[in-house]
Design an enzyme around this catalytic site. Sequence first.
Site, PDB file in Angstrom:
ATOM      1  N   CYS A 273       0.809  -1.247   0.016  1.00 12.67           N
ATOM      2  CA  CYS A 273       0.271   0.029   0.134  1.00 12.67           C
ATOM      3  C   CYS A 273       0.723   1.020   0.255  1.00 12.67           C
ATOM      4  CB  CYS A 273      -1.355   0.079   1.387  1.00 12.67           C
ATOM      5  SG  CYS A 273       0.030  -0.030   2.439  1.00 12.67           S
ATOM      6  N   ARG A 278      -1.768  -0.744   5.042  1.00 10.31           N
ATOM      7  CA  ARG A 278      -3.389  -1.175   4.805  1.00 10.31           C
ATOM      8  C   ARG A 278      -2.937  -2.937   4.353  1.00 10.31           C
ATOM      9  NH1 ARG A 278      -4.784   4.011   1.255  1.00 10.31           N
ATOM     10  NH2 ARG A 278      -2.975   4.295   1.746  1.00 10.31           N
TER      11      ARG A 278
END
Length: 323
Positions: A273, A278
């Site tokens: 990410c 994430r």
Amino acid sequence: MTYRNSLFIILGVFILSCKKPKEKTQEKFTPVIEVNTEGYYSSKHLIEAEELVLVFEKENIKVIDFRKEQDYTKEHISGAINIWRTDIEDNSYPYRGMMAKRQQIEALFSRLGITNTDTLILYDDRGVCDAARLWWILKNYDFESVKLLNGGLKAWKKVEGPTNDEKVSVIPSNFKLPEDGSFKLWIGKDEINNILVSGKNDIILDTRNMEEFSGERQKSGATKGGRIPNSILIDWAEAIDYNGTQKFKSFDQLEQIYGSKTGSKNDAVITYCHSGVRSAHTTFVLTELLGYKNVKNYDGSWVEWSYFDELPYEQDSITRIKI
């Protein structure tokens, strides 16, 4: 009835009326348990709020609020200690967000009074996206006594779990990670570049949003907008009920989201990410909930990749947004 019998009856009524009523223990915080793991491959590292509310005060449970300090000081789960991303970053790099070294984690946990026999319960207020980064780091160092609170703070409040704004006093410990970390969920930029050069068919999942994926948005810390070549976009937030409970979606729903784009669960999958947060969440979904066997999260992610001009990248849009 004799005088003596009457006297005994009167005394008995008096004693019973003065007896202290039996205290009710945690009646308010013991809701009906409705735990549904939805057929996940494993729920070993997942805990529901209904379960936690029954055990969070036990001595060997350490609840960790993984949010910024200003959010923690407003309100947190009673007894929780606070850790944030900056606490688990290695600042020796010219860019931010890299995984902390073993000694840094050990020093942090010792200062916070965490012991090797504790079970850590991690939560945040973002669908355990941030908390998953700490799970991923500890997993690489082979510390397994970690669980994510499904739904985070929102789920805790729904079951009327106690919260306050009090800072917790701790007794320092001597925490040690296992001697040899396996780093089984870790991959670096050189390994990814070698995969691209060799033409291997490893699946590369970009877990950011469409604006970042296309290059239209450049977030702070990155030197340019874009993506790693051959990336496939699956926004991390697709895995949770983002606008509702913030809990993980069911096994069948997750299978539908990831199955059509990732092939066999034995195939090599790389997640990334902006800074590996994430994508750590997506790594949890793939390995723990769906049972993928060969998943690695790119630690430096786009922040590191964009720093090196010699590394290839793709971009669909002129970068218009910088934050």
